[in-house]
Scaffold this active site. Structure first.
Site, PDB file in Angstrom:
ATOM      1  N   ASP A 313       0.819  -1.203   0.000  1.00 43.03           N
ATOM      2  CA  ASP A 313       0.000   0.000   0.000  1.00 43.03           C
ATOM      3  C   ASP A 313       0.858   1.261   0.000  1.00 43.03           C
ATOM      4  O   ASP A 313       1.925   1.315   0.609  1.00 43.03           O
ATOM      5  CB  ASP A 313      -0.903  -0.007   1.241  1.00 43.03           C
ATOM      6  CG  ASP A 313      -1.811   1.192   1.316  1.00 43.03           C
ATOM      7  OD1 ASP A 313      -2.636   1.359   0.403  1.00 43.03           O
ATOM      8  OD2 ASP A 313      -1.683   1.983   2.271  1.00 43.03           O
ATOM      9  N   GLU A 366       1.053  -0.514  -5.113  1.00 41.70           N
ATOM     10  CA  GLU A 366       0.101   0.570  -5.348  1.00 41.70           C
ATOM     11  C   GLU A 366       0.923   1.850  -5.373  1.00 41.70           C
ATOM     12  O   GLU A 366       1.246   2.420  -4.336  1.00 41.70           O
ATOM     13  CB  GLU A 366      -0.967   0.629  -4.255  1.00 41.70           C
ATOM     14  CG  GLU A 366      -2.075   1.612  -4.581  1.00 41.70           C
ATOM     15  CD  GLU A 366      -2.408   2.574  -3.457  1.00 41.70           C
ATOM     16  OE1 GLU A 366      -3.340   3.388  -3.637  1.00 41.70           O
ATOM     17  OE2 GLU A 366      -1.754   2.544  -2.404  1.00 41.70           O
TER      18      GLU A 366
END
Length: 637
Positions: A313, A366
Site C-alpha cells: 500500500d 500501489e
C-alpha cells in the site's frame, strides 16, 4: 524467571546488519518445553529501556514481578523465560525508559495474536496447523506467473456478507472460506485480495492503521481459523493476496510509537516521521532493525500462512519526502532532492529478499505516480516489484465513462493514450475500494443515463477492462452493480440480484472471467507490446475502437470492438488479420446480461474486402453501448 535464549551469535549478527528476515522465530513470545517444564520465552527489542517486565493475566498484571534481562551484546534485546504460562494468556511489556521518566505498557510487536479490539493486549499463541494445500503449493508458480490469468476479487472481510439474524455480525474466517470459495469459483476469479487483515485498533481504518504486523485480526477468529481460510481457498484453486502496509502505523500508545521512550520505529523529526494526511507515523527505513521488522512481517505471511502475494500500500508516500507536504514541511535528501533514498533502498531489499526466498509469489505496488521501472528487477535499476497498479489507466477510463455519450467522442484519447505506456510496467488494472468510498458513489452510480444505460455502460466498462492488456481487479459489489457506496459497517447489497439488470451484470462478469481464463490471447502476453495490435482508434466520430489481443500461438487471436455510444451501428466494417470465420465469443448486449439482443448471429466470415490496412474485413452489427469479443476460428465456418 529462568535464563534461556533462542538467539545465536549469528542471529545477532544478522539482526545488527539488517538482514534477519525471520525474526518472528526469535522475537515475541514462544511456548517451549525445557528442563522438564513448559513455559514461554519472551524477547523484545527496546534498546533505550531502563527496565522491561512482562505483565499479564498470569501475574495479575503486576508490572514488576517478572522482569526481562538485557542481552550483553548491545543488540537492545530483552529476554527471559517464564514457567507455567498457557496458550491464550494475555500480556504486555511494561517498559521504563532511560529518558524523561517515560513508562508504558506495550503490546508485543511480534505478537501472533491480539485480543479482539477494543481490548489491546497481546496473547501467547502457537501456530500449529495441519495444512492440506500441498497440491496448490506445488504448482502455484503456474497460477502466480506473470503469464497466467489474474482476475482478482478485492474484498473487505467484515462487510462482504453479514448475519443480520445475529446482530449483523461478521462472518468468521471459517464461514467466509466456504461461502467465498463457492462464489469465486462460480464467477471465475483466480485470486482474492484482502484489505489488510493485520490486527488494527480502529475498524474504520479498514486495516490500513495496523499495530499487529504478525497477527490476523481477532475480529473474525483465531490464527488457525485464518490458516483454514487460506488453506481452503487454495484447495479450491484460488490464490490469496494480502494488502500489506509498511508505509505508516497508528499513534495508539500500546503500539509501536515511542516504543521505549524514544522514536524507535519512526523518525524523530515529524517532517520525516509523521504523516499529515493519515495522522500516523512513518517507519525509519534507514534503521537496520526496522528493515528487519518489516521484511520479517512480509516473510511471516508467506511462510506461516502460505500467502501468494503482497500488495504493498501507498508506495508513493514512501518514495517521496515531500509526499502530501508543502514547502518547508519536508527535509530534502543528501543531494537536495525529494526522493526518500532510505525507503527506496528498503523497497528494493524487500523485493529482492521476497523473490529470492519465495520465487512463486508476487509483490504488487500501489504506486500512484510515474516513478520509472517500479515492476522491473533491481539489477536493471527497478524497484523490483512483480506488478504495479495502473492508476493512470483507472482515472482516465472512469473520467471517460462518466461523460455523457454525446460528448465522449471528444475525449477518445482518454481511452487510447494508455496503450502508449501499457507495456512500460507489469500493470494490474484496478477498480478498487478507493473508487467507491468517500462520496465517490458506486461504479454503476458513476455511469450516465437511465437504468438500462447505466448497466450497459458498466458492462461495457468491464468488457473494456478484460480486453485491455494488464491483469484485472474488481472490488466486491462491483460485479453485480451495487447501487450504494461501499460502507465497512454494512453488508453488500446482495438483495439487488433479484433484479434482472444486476443479475445480468453479475453473469457478464462471470462469463468475462471464464472467457479470459480460457483464451491465452487475453493474458499470456499482457506485458509484451507484441501481444496487442490496434485495428482502429481513429473513428472518434462514431466513438468506436477496435484492437486485437494475441497469444503465443499464431492463430490465438481475439478481436475486441467497443461502441461507446447508445447508437446501434449496422454493417460496420472492421479489418482483420486473417480470413475465415470469427466467432462471437461474448456480446455485452445479449439479453442474458440485460441487453437488447443486438449482435451477429454467433459470428461472421471475413471477406476479402480491404479495411484498416488489412486484406480481409468483417461487416458487423455493433450493439449500443456494447462490446464484442470475437475469436478467430479458422478458414471455414
Amino acid at each position: 524467571m529462568n535464563t534461556l535464549s533462542l538467539f545465536t551469535d549469528h542471529d545477532i549478527y544478522l539482526f545488527k546488519e539488517g538482514n534477519h528476515f525471520q525474526l518472528y522465530n526469535k522475537l515475541g513470545s514462544h511456548r517451549i518445553a525445557t528442563r522438564g517444564t513448559t513455559g514461554v520465552y519472551f524477547a523484545v527489542w527496546a534498546p533505550n529501556a531502563e527496565r522491561v517486565s512482562v505483565t499479564g493475566d498470569f501475574n495479575q498484571w503486576n508490572k514488576a514481578s517478572h522482569p526481562l534481562t538485557p542481552r550483553k551484546d548491545e543488540s537492545g534485546i530483552w529476554e527471559g523465560f517464564i514457567e507455567g504460562i498457557e496458550n491464550g494468556t494475555a500480556y504486555k511489556y511494561h517498559i521504563t525508559s532511560r529518558y524523561q521518566n517515560y513508562t508504558a505498557d506495550k503490546g508485543d510487536p511480534f505478537s501472533l495474536r491480539w485480543e479482539t479490539p477494543p481490548k489491546t493486549a497481546s496473547l501467547v499463541w502457537d501456530l500449529n496447523y495441519a495444512w492440506n494445500d500441498r497440491a496448490w503449493m506445488h504448482t502455484r508458480h503456474k497460477a502466480n506467473s506473470l503469464e497466467a490469468p489474474f482476475a482478482i476479487y478485492e474484498i473487505h472481510l467484515g462487510s462482504w456478507r453479514r448475519v443480520p439474524e445475529e446482530g449483523n455480525r461478521y462472518l468468521t474466517y471459517k464461514e467466509m472460506a466456504h461461502q467465498l470459495a463457492d462464489y469465486l469459483n462460480e464467477l471465475g476469479f483466480t485470486h482474492v485480495e484482502l484489505l489488510p487483515i493485520t490486527e488494527h485498533p480502529f475498524y474504520g481504518s479498514w486495516g490500513y492503521q495496523s499495530v499487529g504486523y504478525f497477527a490476523p485480526t481477532s475480529r473474525y477468529g483465531t490464527p488457525q481459523d485464518f490458516m483454514y481460510f487460506v488453506d481452503y481457498l487454495h484447495q479450491r484453486g484460488i490464490g490469496v493476496i494480502l494488502d500489506w502496509v509498511p508505509s505508516h502505523f497508528p499513534a495508539d500508545e500500546y503500539g509501536l510509537v515511542y516504543f521505549d521512550g524514544t522514536h524507535l520505529y519512526e523518525h524523530a523529526d515529524p517532517k520525516k516521521g509523521f504523516h499529515p494526511d493519515w495522522k500516523s507515523y512513518i517507519f525509519n527505513y534507514g534503521r537496520n532493525e526496522v528493515r528487519n521488522f518489516l521484511i520479517s512481517s512480509a516473510f511471516f505471511w508467506l511462510d506461516k500462512y502460505h500467502i501468494d502475494g503482497l500488495r504493498v500500500d501507498a508506495v508513493a508516500s514512501m518514495l517521496y519526502l515531500d509526499y502530501s507536504r508543502k514547502d518547508g514541511e519536508w527535509i530534502p535528501n543528501q543531494y537536495g532532492s525529494r526522493e526518500n533514498l532510505e525507503a527506496i533502498a528498503f523497497i528494493k531489499r524487500f523485493n529482492e529478499a521476497v523473490y529470492e526466498t519465495y520465487p512463486d509469489v508476487q509483490t504488487i505496488a500501489e504506486e500512484s505516480t510515474a516513478w520509472p521501472m517500479v515492476s522491473k528487477p533491481t539489477y536493471v535499476g527497478g524497484l523490483g516489484f512483480g506488478m504495479k497498479w495502473n492508476m493512470g489507466w483507472m482515472h482516465d477510463t472512469l473520467a471517460f465513462f462518466t461523460k455523457d455519450p454525446l460528448y465522449r467522442k471528444y475525449h477518445n484519447n482518454q481511452l487510447t493514450f494508455s496503450i502508449m505506456y501499457a507495456f512500460s510496467e507489469n500493470f494490474v488494472l484496478p477498480f478498487s475500494h478507493d473508487e467507491v468510498v468517500h462520496g465517490k458513489g458506486s461504479l454503476v452510480g458513476k455511469m450516465p443515463g437511465d437504468e438500462w444505460q447505466r448497466c450497459a455502460n458498466l458492462r461495457l466498462l468491464f468488457g473494456y477492462l478484460y480486453g485491455h492488456p494488464g491483469k484485472k481487479l474488481l472490488f466486491m459489489g462491483d460485479e453485480f452493480a451495487q447501487v450504494k457506496e461501499w460502507h465497512h459497517d454494512e453488508s453488500l447489497e446482495w438483495h439487488v440480484l433479484q433484479y434482472p439488470f444486476h443479475a445480468g451484470v453479475q453473469r457478464w462478469v462471470r462469463d468475462l472471467n471464464h472467457l479470459y481464463r480460457s483464451k491465452p490471447a487475453l493474458y499470456e502476453r499482457d506485458f509484451c507490446f507484441d501481444g496487442f495490435e490496434w485495428i482502429d482508434f481513429h473513428d472518434w466520430e462514431c466513438n468506436v475502437i477496435s484492437f486485437i489481443r494475441k497469444g503465443n500461438a499464431a492463430d490465438d487471436v481475439i478481436l475486441v470492438i467497443s461502441n461507446f455510444t447508445p447508437i446501434l451501428r449496422h454493417n460496420y466494417r472492421v479489418g482483420v488479420p486473417l480470413g475465415g470465420y470469427w466467432k462471437e465469443a461474448l456480446n455485452s448486449d445479449a439479453t442474458i446480461y440485460g441487453g437488447g439482443g443486438q449482435g451477429n448471429c454467433g459470428g461472421a466470415d471475413a471477406s476479402p474486402v480491404p479495411a484498416h490496412g488489412r486484406a480481409h474485413s468483417l461487416s458487423l452489427t455493433l450493439p449500443p453501448l456494447g462490446i464484442l469479443f470475437l475469436k478467430y476460428e479458422g478458414r471455414t465456418r
